[in-house]
Design a protein around this motif. Sequence first.
Motif, PDB file in Angstrom:
ATOM      1  N   VAL A  85     -10.943  -4.420  11.447  1.00 50.04           N
ATOM      2  CA  VAL A  85     -11.536  -3.440  11.002  1.00 50.04           C
ATOM      3  C   VAL A  85     -11.379  -3.432   9.345  1.00 50.04           C
ATOM      4  N   LEU A  86     -12.572  -3.034   8.763  1.00 49.25           N
ATOM      5  CA  LEU A  86     -12.654  -2.877   7.229  1.00 49.25           C
ATOM      6  C   LEU A  86     -13.108  -1.787   7.041  1.00 49.25           C
ATOM      7  N   CYS A  87     -12.593  -0.970   6.143  1.00 50.40           N
ATOM      8  CA  CYS A  87     -12.946   0.273   5.535  1.00 50.40           C
ATOM      9  C   CYS A  87     -13.385  -0.104   4.147  1.00 50.40           C
ATOM     10  N   CYS A  88     -14.836  -0.081   3.887  1.00 51.82           N
ATOM     11  CA  CYS A  88     -15.291  -0.309   2.431  1.00 51.82           C
ATOM     12  C   CYS A  88     -15.729   1.223   1.748  1.00 51.82           C
ATOM     13  N   PHE A  89     -14.753   1.486   0.756  1.00 43.35           N
ATOM     14  CA  PHE A  89     -14.759   2.694   0.226  1.00 43.35           C
ATOM     15  C   PHE A  89     -15.370   2.604  -1.176  1.00 43.35           C
ATOM     16  N   GLY A  90     -16.047   3.638  -1.603  1.00 40.41           N
ATOM     17  CA  GLY A  90     -16.624   3.749  -2.817  1.00 40.41           C
ATOM     18  C   GLY A  90     -15.887   4.608  -3.803  1.00 40.41           C
ATOM     19  N   SER A  91     -16.308   4.790  -5.090  1.00 39.46           N
ATOM     20  CA  SER A  91     -15.420   4.812  -6.416  1.00 39.46           C
ATOM     21  C   SER A  91     -14.686   6.459  -5.942  1.00 39.46           C
ATOM     22  N   TRP A  92     -15.535   7.192  -5.297  1.00 36.17           N
ATOM     23  CA  TRP A  92     -14.802   8.510  -5.079  1.00 36.17           C
ATOM     24  C   TRP A  92     -13.443   8.510  -3.996  1.00 36.17           C
ATOM     25  N   CYS A  93     -13.289   7.368  -3.656  1.00 41.42           N
ATOM     26  CA  CYS A  93     -11.973   7.050  -2.634  1.00 41.42           C
ATOM     27  C   CYS A  93     -10.966   6.262  -3.151  1.00 41.42           C
ATOM     28  N   GLU A  94     -11.063   5.710  -4.292  1.00 41.49           N
ATOM     29  CA  GLU A  94     -10.073   4.946  -4.639  1.00 41.49           C
ATOM     30  C   GLU A  94      -8.761   5.621  -4.816  1.00 41.49           C
ATOM     31  N   SER A  95      -8.434   6.724  -5.005  1.00 39.54           N
ATOM     32  CA  SER A  95      -6.925   7.097  -5.083  1.00 39.54           C
ATOM     33  C   SER A  95      -6.420   7.340  -3.648  1.00 39.54           C
ATOM     34  N   ASP A  96      -7.305   6.869  -2.486  1.00 38.92           N
ATOM     35  CA  ASP A  96      -7.077   7.675  -1.240  1.00 38.92           C
ATOM     36  C   ASP A  96      -5.579   6.714  -0.575  1.00 38.92           C
ATOM     37  N   GLY A  97      -5.566   5.287  -1.199  1.00 36.11           N
ATOM     38  CA  GLY A  97      -4.412   4.761  -0.757  1.00 36.11           C
ATOM     39  C   GLY A  97      -3.211   5.351  -1.477  1.00 36.11           C
ATOM     40  N   ARG A  98      -3.180   6.332  -2.408  1.00 39.76           N
ATOM     41  CA  ARG A  98      -2.069   6.934  -3.167  1.00 39.76           C
ATOM     42  C   ARG A  98      -1.954   8.482  -2.350  1.00 39.76           C
ATOM     43  N   ASN A  99      -2.890   8.962  -2.263  1.00 41.39           N
ATOM     44  CA  ASN A  99      -2.895  10.397  -1.737  1.00 41.39           C
ATOM     45  C   ASN A  99      -3.069  10.707  -0.466  1.00 41.39           C
ATOM     46  N   ARG A 100      -3.593   9.872   0.202  1.00 36.83           N
ATOM     47  CA  ARG A 100      -3.969   9.675   1.760  1.00 36.83           C
ATOM     48  C   ARG A 100      -3.432   8.433   2.454  1.00 36.83           C
ATOM     49  N   ASP A 101      -3.047   8.486   3.549  1.00 35.86           N
ATOM     50  CA  ASP A 101      -2.747   7.307   4.486  1.00 35.86           C
ATOM     51  C   ASP A 101      -3.441   7.443   5.675  1.00 35.86           C
ATOM     52  N   LEU A 102      -4.838   7.826   5.771  1.00 31.86           N
ATOM     53  CA  LEU A 102      -5.623   7.525   6.903  1.00 31.86           C
ATOM     54  C   LEU A 102      -5.892   6.101   7.209  1.00 31.86           C
ATOM     55  N   TRP A 103      -6.395   5.421   6.410  1.00 34.02           N
ATOM     56  CA  TRP A 103      -6.629   3.861   6.655  1.00 34.02           C
ATOM     57  C   TRP A 103      -5.456   3.227   6.116  1.00 34.02           C
ATOM     58  N   PRO A 104      -5.050   2.272   7.113  1.00 38.99           N
ATOM     59  CA  PRO A 104      -3.842   1.493   6.990  1.00 38.99           C
ATOM     60  C   PRO A 104      -4.178   0.292   5.611  1.00 38.99           C
ATOM     61  N   PRO A 105      -3.317  -0.275   4.701  1.00 35.61           N
ATOM     62  CA  PRO A 105      -3.651  -0.897   3.584  1.00 35.61           C
ATOM     63  C   PRO A 105      -4.502  -2.291   4.124  1.00 35.61           C
ATOM     64  N   ALA A 106      -4.229  -2.499   5.481  1.00 37.85           N
ATOM     65  CA  ALA A 106      -5.049  -3.872   5.675  1.00 37.85           C
ATOM     66  C   ALA A 106      -6.176  -3.752   6.057  1.00 37.85           C
ATOM     67  N   THR A 107      -6.720  -2.506   6.161  1.00 39.95           N
ATOM     68  CA  THR A 107      -8.138  -2.534   6.448  1.00 39.95           C
ATOM     69  C   THR A 107      -9.133  -1.929   5.093  1.00 39.95           C
ATOM     70  N   ARG A 108      -8.160  -1.582   3.891  1.00 47.42           N
ATOM     71  CA  ARG A 108      -9.249  -0.814   3.036  1.00 47.42           C
ATOM     72  C   ARG A 108      -9.485  -1.755   1.811  1.00 47.42           C
ATOM     73  N   THR A 109     -10.883  -1.757   1.491  1.00 51.45           N
ATOM     74  CA  THR A 109     -11.233  -2.751   0.481  1.00 51.45           C
ATOM     75  C   THR A 109     -12.301  -1.747  -0.402  1.00 51.45           C
ATOM     76  N   ALA A 110     -12.208  -2.015  -1.756  1.00 55.87           N
ATOM     77  CA  ALA A 110     -13.386  -1.210  -2.427  1.00 55.87           C
ATOM     78  C   ALA A 110     -14.694  -1.934  -2.330  1.00 55.87           C
ATOM     79  N   ALA A 111     -15.750  -1.131  -1.905  1.00 50.49           N
ATOM     80  CA  ALA A 111     -17.035  -1.666  -1.369  1.00 50.49           C
ATOM     81  C   ALA A 111     -17.614  -2.590  -2.541  1.00 50.49           C
TER      82      ALA A 111
END
Length: 273
Positions: A85-111
């Motif tokens: 599973v990969l979550c490709c996130f846009g620029s509005w979501c860049e801080s999600d890894g710091r202030n949200r923990d919805l997606w595990p680090p192994a799944t997050r990547t900037a689009a």
Amino acid sequence: MERPLPTLLLVGNAEHAEMHCVAETVATLVPTKQLFRAEAIADIEPVLATSGAFPDLVIVCQTWPDEFTRGEISHLFEMFPLATVLCCFGSWCESDGRNRDLWPPATRTAAAESAGLIRRVWEDAAAGRPPLPATAAIEEVFERQHAGAIGHLGRDKTGSVHVSSADPAIRAWLNDALVAANFQTAAADAPWQAAIWDAPVWDDRAVQDLKRFHEAHPGRVVLVLIGSMRPHQAQQAQACGGYCVLPKTAPIDTILESLATLLGDADVVPAGA
């Protein structure tokens, strides 16, 4: 007997401008019959019920924070416990890894930086290699995503490469990778055919620095690395003389492969000839 090709499920608004690189990479890699789409996580089950498919890879396009709820994300992992599973996130979501923990680090990547990683996980799935667990720590994520120079050992590239970076650690890392992959390295004052030019931050100063570098070395191919790269920044860097522009977080084998392609396209002459 050849392994069957994996299937990929693309979820979310892949038509959004920030997701064009995701959609283009998927379209390049995945045959039409292996690709399935769902507008939202809630739409996945009806799509699969109709198609009868069970994806090996799931790519989610997230354009704004909290677009997907914690419950939806948990349900996604419950539906596909063995899929990548990969979550490709846009620029509005860049801080999600710091202030949200919805997606595990192994799944997050900037689009904007996702193309190399999407290719990697598709190739891994096609080869039958197991995915990185969703519970992987950030160190494991970095090691998996940035390992790969060993695959280039034995490559005989005749063109010498200069690394231009103000960061000693970046210079050392890139030079070590080049040597490990059998590229020749060169200091700034020695003959070289290609350069890796590092821009920690892309701003007006970096634009002028790259222009001066290009003007000082006409006819030399330049691969540009940009931290937190955006699509418009890549276009600016190309206009300033960058033959190839990659995010600094690109896997090292992607950087080496792109460099090898540049050297091959330039039809370089062996150093010292």
